[in-house]
Design a protein around this motif. Structure first.
Motif, PDB file in Angstrom:
ATOM      1  N   UNK A  44       0.992  -0.961  -0.219  1.00  0.00           N
ATOM      2  CA  UNK A  44      -0.083  -0.042  -0.132  1.00  0.00           C
ATOM      3  C   UNK A  44       0.435   1.388  -0.175  1.00  0.00           C
ATOM      4  N   UNK A  45       2.056   1.070   1.007  1.00  0.00           N
ATOM      5  CA  UNK A  45       2.597   2.528   0.390  1.00  0.00           C
ATOM      6  C   UNK A  45       2.986   2.893  -0.295  1.00  0.00           C
ATOM      7  N   UNK A  46       4.048   2.035  -0.966  1.00  0.00           N
ATOM      8  CA  UNK A  46       4.294   1.612  -1.767  1.00  0.00           C
ATOM      9  C   UNK A  46       3.510   2.315  -3.380  1.00  0.00           C
ATOM     10  N   UNK A  47       2.472   1.861  -3.346  1.00  0.00           N
ATOM     11  CA  UNK A  47       1.978   2.728  -4.567  1.00  0.00           C
ATOM     12  C   UNK A  47       1.312   4.387  -3.907  1.00  0.00           C
ATOM     13  N   UNK A  48       1.202   3.997  -3.365  1.00  0.00           N
ATOM     14  CA  UNK A  48       0.602   5.441  -2.651  1.00  0.00           C
ATOM     15  C   UNK A  48       1.598   6.660  -3.082  1.00  0.00           C
ATOM     16  N   UNK A  49       3.015   5.610  -3.012  1.00  0.00           N
ATOM     17  CA  UNK A  49       4.527   6.566  -3.654  1.00  0.00           C
ATOM     18  C   UNK A  49       4.753   6.537  -4.894  1.00  0.00           C
ATOM     19  N   UNK A  50       4.227   5.878  -5.663  1.00  0.00           N
ATOM     20  CA  UNK A  50       3.976   5.939  -7.105  1.00  0.00           C
ATOM     21  C   UNK A  50       2.715   6.359  -7.652  1.00  0.00           C
ATOM     22  N   UNK A  51       1.973   6.510  -7.195  1.00  0.00           N
ATOM     23  CA  UNK A  51       1.419   6.916  -8.242  1.00  0.00           C
ATOM     24  C   UNK A  51       1.499   9.018  -7.030  1.00  0.00           C
ATOM     25  N   UNK A  52       2.042   9.605  -6.167  1.00  0.00           N
ATOM     26  CA  UNK A  52       2.251  10.665  -6.238  1.00  0.00           C
ATOM     27  C   UNK A  52       3.496  11.499  -6.685  1.00  0.00           C
ATOM     28  N   UNK A  53       4.544  10.173  -6.990  1.00  0.00           N
ATOM     29  CA  UNK A  53       5.195  10.392  -7.772  1.00  0.00           C
ATOM     30  C   UNK A  53       5.291  10.507  -9.922  1.00  0.00           C
ATOM     31  N   UNK A  54       3.986  10.039 -10.101  1.00  0.00           N
ATOM     32  CA  UNK A  54       3.423   9.963 -11.262  1.00  0.00           C
ATOM     33  C   UNK A  54       2.602  11.237 -11.211  1.00  0.00           C
ATOM     34  N   UNK A  55       2.212  11.793 -10.182  1.00  0.00           N
ATOM     35  CA  UNK A  55       1.039  13.269 -10.288  1.00  0.00           C
ATOM     36  C   UNK A  55       0.066  12.714 -10.845  1.00  0.00           C
ATOM     37  N   UNK A  56      -0.467  11.262 -10.159  1.00  0.00           N
ATOM     38  CA  UNK A  56      -2.043  11.257 -10.193  1.00  0.00           C
ATOM     39  C   UNK A  56      -2.236  11.215  -8.800  1.00  0.00           C
ATOM     40  N   UNK A  57      -2.036  11.966  -7.598  1.00  0.00           N
ATOM     41  CA  UNK A  57      -2.420  12.406  -6.562  1.00  0.00           C
ATOM     42  C   UNK A  57      -1.307  13.529  -6.255  1.00  0.00           C
ATOM     43  N   UNK A  58      -2.290  14.029  -5.101  1.00  0.00           N
ATOM     44  CA  UNK A  58      -0.942  15.599  -4.507  1.00  0.00           C
ATOM     45  C   UNK A  58      -1.773  14.906  -3.032  1.00  0.00           C
ATOM     46  N   UNK A  59      -0.473  15.604  -1.644  1.00  0.00           N
ATOM     47  CA  UNK A  59      -0.730  15.517  -0.797  1.00  0.00           C
ATOM     48  C   UNK A  59      -1.070  17.020  -0.664  1.00  0.00           C
ATOM     49  N   UNK A  60      -1.336  17.918  -1.085  1.00  0.00           N
ATOM     50  CA  UNK A  60      -1.733  19.545  -0.741  1.00  0.00           C
ATOM     51  C   UNK A  60      -3.026  19.159  -1.251  1.00  0.00           C
ATOM     52  N   UNK A  61      -3.739  20.731  -0.309  1.00  0.00           N
ATOM     53  CA  UNK A  61      -5.048  21.005  -0.589  1.00  0.00           C
ATOM     54  C   UNK A  61      -5.404  21.909  -0.660  1.00  0.00           C
ATOM     55  N   UNK A  62      -6.349  22.155  -1.722  1.00  0.00           N
ATOM     56  CA  UNK A  62      -6.726  22.868  -3.010  1.00  0.00           C
ATOM     57  C   UNK A  62      -7.002  24.058  -2.163  1.00  0.00           C
ATOM     58  N   UNK A  63      -6.872  25.317  -2.514  1.00  0.00           N
ATOM     59  CA  UNK A  63      -7.340  26.497  -1.549  1.00  0.00           C
ATOM     60  C   UNK A  63      -8.012  27.536  -2.198  1.00  0.00           C
ATOM     61  N   UNK A  64      -8.942  26.523  -3.290  1.00  0.00           N
ATOM     62  CA  UNK A  64      -9.982  27.476  -3.744  1.00  0.00           C
ATOM     63  C   UNK A  64     -11.101  27.713  -3.472  1.00  0.00           C
ATOM     64  N   UNK A  65     -11.628  26.684  -3.153  1.00  0.00           N
ATOM     65  CA  UNK A  65     -13.213  27.043  -2.351  1.00  0.00           C
ATOM     66  C   UNK A  65     -13.235  27.998  -0.769  1.00  0.00           C
TER      67      UNK A  65
END
Length: 65
Positions: A44-65
């Motif tokens: 699960x950790x490896x999948x998370x970091x792979x998605x993070x490196x690929x740019x498919x997910x982010x840990x930054x919260x959008x402040x648009x709202x």
């Protein structure tokens, strides 16, 4: 006439070899379950970091709202 002798089961105490076998078996089973949990967490950790490196997910919260 004499009464026939009837054999009674007598408790002889614990069998050391059986106890060692049971202990090893339970220990190996518990160790395998523990290791499976670690493998699952690692996957699960490896999948998370792979998605993070690929740019498919982010840990930054959008402040648009």
């Amino acid at each position: 006439m004499g009464a026939p002798k009837i054999g009674h089961a007598a408790y002889k105490g614990p069998s050391i070899l059986k106890e060692i076998f049971y202990g090893i078996t339970i220990g190996l089973a518990a160790g395998y379950l523990w290791k499976m949990q670690h493998w699952n967490e690692q996957r699960r950790r490896r999948e998370f970091y792979d998605l993070l490196d690929a740019g498919k997910i982010t840990t930054v919260v959008d402040e648009d709202e």
